[in-house]
Motif scaffolding. Structure first.
Motif, PDB file in Angstrom:
ATOM      1  N   ALA A 515       0.299  -1.225  -0.547  1.00 20.37           N
ATOM      2  CA  ALA A 515      -0.334   0.190  -0.039  1.00 20.37           C
ATOM      3  C   ALA A 515       1.053   1.129   0.071  1.00 20.37           C
ATOM      4  CB  ALA A 515      -0.614  -0.123   1.390  1.00 20.37           C
ATOM      5  N   GLN A 518       2.404   1.773  -3.786  1.00 17.33           N
ATOM      6  CA  GLN A 518       1.328   2.252  -4.534  1.00 17.33           C
ATOM      7  C   GLN A 518       1.552   3.951  -4.078  1.00 17.33           C
ATOM      8  OE1 GLN A 518      -2.584   0.591  -3.466  1.00 17.33           O
ATOM      9  NE2 GLN A 518      -2.069  -1.793  -3.856  1.00 17.33           N
ATOM     10  N   ARG A 571      -2.863  -2.260   3.680  1.00 17.15           N
ATOM     11  CA  ARG A 571      -3.522  -2.256   2.417  1.00 17.15           C
ATOM     12  C   ARG A 571      -4.267  -0.917   2.732  1.00 17.15           C
ATOM     13  NH1 ARG A 571      -9.510  -5.784   2.799  1.00 17.15           N
ATOM     14  NH2 ARG A 571     -10.788  -6.089   0.511  1.00 17.15           N
ATOM     15  N   ARG A 574     -10.048   2.228  -0.743  1.00 20.37           N
ATOM     16  CA  ARG A 574     -10.703   1.182  -1.995  1.00 20.37           C
ATOM     17  C   ARG A 574     -11.149   2.717  -2.639  1.00 20.37           C
ATOM     18  NH1 ARG A 574     -13.385  -2.476  -4.267  1.00 20.37           N
ATOM     19  NH2 ARG A 574     -15.043  -1.977  -6.682  1.00 20.37           N
ATOM     20  N   HIS A 577      -7.637   3.423  -4.832  1.00 24.39           N
ATOM     21  CA  HIS A 577      -7.339   2.532  -6.276  1.00 24.39           C
ATOM     22  C   HIS A 577      -7.925   3.438  -7.602  1.00 24.39           C
ATOM     23  CE1 HIS A 577      -7.072  -1.489  -3.586  1.00 24.39           C
ATOM     24  NE2 HIS A 577      -5.899  -0.563  -3.035  1.00 24.39           N
ATOM     25  N   ARG A 578      -9.748   4.058  -6.508  1.00 30.40           N
ATOM     26  CA  ARG A 578     -10.455   4.480  -8.096  1.00 30.40           C
ATOM     27  C   ARG A 578      -9.323   5.689  -8.053  1.00 30.40           C
ATOM     28  NH1 ARG A 578     -14.386   6.205  -4.408  1.00 30.40           N
ATOM     29  NH2 ARG A 578     -15.189   4.079  -4.791  1.00 30.40           N
ATOM     30  N   VAL A 580      -5.930   6.014  -8.079  1.00 29.76           N
ATOM     31  CA  VAL A 580      -5.485   5.195  -9.027  1.00 29.76           C
ATOM     32  C   VAL A 580      -5.631   4.769 -10.444  1.00 29.76           C
ATOM     33  CG1 VAL A 580      -3.620   3.323  -9.491  1.00 29.76           C
ATOM     34  CG2 VAL A 580      -3.525   4.202  -7.744  1.00 29.76           C
ATOM     35  N   VAL A 581      -6.974   4.692 -10.084  1.00 27.94           N
ATOM     36  CA  VAL A 581      -7.352   3.903 -12.210  1.00 27.94           C
ATOM     37  C   VAL A 581      -7.492   5.204 -12.475  1.00 27.94           C
ATOM     38  CG1 VAL A 581      -9.235   3.333 -12.775  1.00 27.94           C
ATOM     39  CG2 VAL A 581      -8.018   2.029 -11.316  1.00 27.94           C
ATOM     40  N   LEU A 592      -1.392  -1.852  -8.024  1.00 34.48           N
ATOM     41  CA  LEU A 592      -2.212  -2.150  -7.873  1.00 34.48           C
ATOM     42  C   LEU A 592      -2.116  -3.423  -7.689  1.00 34.48           C
ATOM     43  CD1 LEU A 592      -4.947  -0.018 -10.362  1.00 34.48           C
ATOM     44  CD2 LEU A 592      -4.316   0.065  -7.623  1.00 34.48           C
ATOM     45  N   GLN A 596      -7.878  -5.297  -8.548  1.00 30.75           N
ATOM     46  CA  GLN A 596      -8.003  -4.152  -8.946  1.00 30.75           C
ATOM     47  C   GLN A 596      -8.330  -4.777 -10.455  1.00 30.75           C
ATOM     48  OE1 GLN A 596     -10.518  -2.472  -7.610  1.00 30.75           O
ATOM     49  NE2 GLN A 596     -10.014  -3.585  -5.141  1.00 30.75           N
ATOM     50  N   ARG A 598      -6.423  -3.425 -14.527  1.00 34.28           N
ATOM     51  CA  ARG A 598      -5.713  -2.428 -14.378  1.00 34.28           C
ATOM     52  C   ARG A 598      -7.292  -1.256 -15.162  1.00 34.28           C
ATOM     53  NH1 ARG A 598      -4.164  -5.663 -11.606  1.00 34.28           N
ATOM     54  NH2 ARG A 598      -1.765  -5.933 -11.216  1.00 34.28           N
ATOM     55  N   LEU A 607     -14.491   1.888 -10.210  1.00 39.54           N
ATOM     56  CA  LEU A 607     -14.334   0.856  -9.189  1.00 39.54           C
ATOM     57  C   LEU A 607     -15.730   1.594  -8.388  1.00 39.54           C
ATOM     58  CD1 LEU A 607     -10.659   0.851  -7.800  1.00 39.54           C
ATOM     59  CD2 LEU A 607     -12.203  -1.309  -8.840  1.00 39.54           C
TER      60      LEU A 607
END
Length: 632
Positions: A515, A518, A571, A574, A577-578, A580-581, A592, A596, A598, A607
């Protein structure tokens, strides 16, 4: 000009020579009409005693008549004791008589004999009246001012007696919320005018804006004449609740808009962009269709059309705003878990990305603040990972420092690598400005050094990749040290590879958590060029040596930071992650987890929140329920 006119200008008309006492007599000729004998007048205009039957030799028989006397008492001929000799014209016109009277007053010989006492008395009375009126006005103005002064003095005495004072309003910057958005900074033309001038920016836009009248003035976008005529697509906004100074709103879809939404979902499932184009021909302001087609145009390198479609989507949603919904107050909320609201989040994010690429970081920062103000507690798009970058690019160092000072206590911004390194950089860049006092410059420099050393203690794996991005070779002491040297770089690369393969799901003794990898990859891929300045690099080098000396001396902060890294970054939530996308930064997307996607196929809902995703998998309606799911 004739001699007669010259004589008239000089006041040398016939019959107006200085008259002596013996010349005041009438001479009657046979050819002339018989006139009544007038009283004899002396040099001063008065009748001399004992000369009642002598006349005056004159050429103009009307020159001895006082026009004012004729107006006041036309029937009286010899009862008045005082008369005025006037330079009147032969026609006897009143205007000519008045001008002649003014000229005779200017003449030195006749002026002494031309001032009657009654006229002087009347004019003196008028002057006195005017002076009295002026004095009354001045006295009234002075009394009002004195009254206001007396009121102020009374209030001051009351405050002094009570011992309390009423302070004035705080400055405007202190009253503004940290997420306050200014309307003028939402327009990229405001920033472009500073760079290129108003003539270069608005020269071609002014005549176009007059061609078509749009129903509403908007702040997010400027309507263009090439757009289809606006008709309400069935999108509206409703106020859900207002509590504790905060108002929660939600977009709503009409039945017609819901039917268009079903057609859009079918077009997305067909994987054919032309189906979306056909749908936009019938519904030109359907928001999700505009955003999806904008992504398709962007993938085909048509940036102009992609930006135009996003602006049209924002215009459609802004026309549906509730009257109480405010973009600038920072107190209006939109729940991201409601599917109708997500389109507005995504449209704002895409517009912000286009503005940053266009070279308008100040405008992009305002959009970032706007997105964060819609739901600051949850931060569904994790705008805190981007706000510091935009603030540094826009040179808003004071704002970044203020945000860090106000939110560090309850948001722990120093635990994010981007804030841990951007805030000391803001302090350092602020200390490089020459318009600040020396005391403030030295204080900012000391604060910058203290914070960058804490960041290096907490995130030692950032230094070597940062130097590699900036094409800087570290010196031998730094490269060979175990804290920043090969061991740290191997740990960083091993964490990235393990995170990409899914082999590591938690912290180990010889690698930093995935984590954290990232977050570090996201920060370095986005903001590494801000450290390329030679002055910044020399300042960073000084503090790196200070950290190495502390590590060699056995500073307990080293072990404390290592234990915190193992606990805090197990961790990523979410929303990271959203983010990053949506960012599409290759280094961050590669880090990622494998669960998840890519490159999500459905860009209109990247997401989904976990609760909504579970409802989709279970066949429930998205957004139909609300509950305490995990962080969206």
């Amino acid at each position: 000009m004739s001699r007669r006119a010259l004589r008239r200008l000089r006041g040398e008309q016939r019959g107006q020579e200085p008259l002596g006492p013996g010349a005041l007599q009438f001479v009657l000729h046979d050819d002339d009409d018989v006139e009544e004998e007038g009283p004899k007048r002396g040099p001063g205009g008065r009748r001399p005693r004992g000369a009642g039957e002598e006349g005056v030799r004159v050429n103009n028989r009307f020159e001895l008549i006082n026009i004012e006397d004729l107006e006041e008492a036309p029937g009286v001929n010899g009862d008045r004791t005082d008369c005025l000799l006037i330079d009147a014209a032969a026609s006897g016109d009143k205007r000519r008589a008045q001008s002649g009277r003014s000229e005779s007053r200017k003449d030195g010989d006749v002026a002494d004999a031309a001032v009657p006492p009654e006229q002087s008395n009347t004019s003196g009375k008028l002057r006195k009246k005017k002076r009295k009126q002026k004095n009354k006005k001045n006295a009234a103005g002075e009394s009002s001012e004195n009254g206001l002064e007396d009121i102020d003095r009374i209030l001051e005495r009351i405050e002094d007696a009570s011992g309390c004072s009423h302070p004035g309003p705080p400055p405007l910057s202190a009253r503004k919320h940290v997420l306050y958005v200014e309307h003028r900074h939402l327009n990229p033309d405001t920033e472009l005018k500073r760079y290129f001038g108003a003539r270069a920016v608005l020269g071609e836009q002014r005549p176009r804006q007059r061609q078509r009248v749009y129903p509403k003035c908007t702040w997010l976008t400027t309507p263009k004449s090439a757009w289809p005529r606006y008709t309400k697509p069935g999108l509206s906004m409703r106020l859900l609740e207002s509590r504790k100074g905060r108002s929660t709103f939600a977009f709503e879809h009409s039945e017609e808009y819901q039917q268009t939404q079903h057609k859009f979902l079918a077009a997305v499932e067909s994987l054919e962009p032309n189906n979306i184009v056909v749908l936009l021909q019938t519904s030109p302001y359907h928001v999700d269709s505009l955003l999806q087609l904008s992504d398709a145009c962007r993938f085909q390198e048509d940036q102009e059309m992609a930006r135009d479609l996003v602006e049209r989507a924002l215009y459609s949603m802004e026309c549906a705003f509730h009257p109480l919904f405010s973009l600038t107050s920072g107190t209006c909320r939109l729940d991201y878990r409601r599917p109708e609201n997500r389109s507005f989040y995504l449209a704002l994010y895409k517009q912000m990305s286009f503005l940053e690429k266009r070279g308008c970081p100040r405008t992009a920062l305002e959009y970032c603040k706007l997105i964060l103000s819609l739901e600051p507690d949850e931060d569904p798009l994790c705008m805190l990972l981007l706000l510091d970058h935009l603030a540094l690019r826009a040179r808003s160092y004071e704002y970044l420092i203020r945000l860090f000072q106000e939110w560090e206590a309850h948001r722990n911004l120093s635990q994010l690598p981007n804030f841990a390194f951007s805030v000391p950089l803001a302090y350092f860049l602020l200390s490089q400005q020459a318009d600040l006092p020396n005391q403030e410059l030295s204080s900012a420099r000391e604060k910058a050094s203290l914070l960058i050393q804490q960041a290096l203690f907490m995130f030692p794996g950032v230094l070597m990749p940062l130097l590699e991005y900036c094409s800087v070779r570290p010196d031998a002491a730094v490269a060979a040290h175990r804290f920043f040297g090969p061991d740290a770089e191997i740990r960083h690369r091993r964490a990235r590879g393990a995170g990409a393969r899914g082999g590591l799901t938690g912290p180990t003794a010889h690698s930093q958590p995935p984590a954290l990898s990232q977050l570090v990859s996201l920060y370095l891929g986005r903001s590494h060029f801000l450290w390329k300045e030679p002055a910044t690099m020399s300042w960073l080098e000084e503090n790196v040596h200070e950290v190495l000396q502390a590590v060699d001396a056995g500073d307990p902060a080293v072990e404390a930071c290592e234990s915190r890294r193992k606990v805090l970054y197990q961790r990523a939530p979410r929303n990271i992650h959203r983010h990053v996308v949506l960012s599409e930064i290759k280094e961050a997307v590669a880090a990622l987890p494998p669960a998840q996607p890519r490159q999500p196929r459905k860009h209109h809902r990247p997401l989904l929140p976990l609760l909504v995703a579970e409802l989709h998998r279970g066949g429930g309606a998205a957004g139909g329920r609300r509950g305490r799911g995990s962080t969206p």
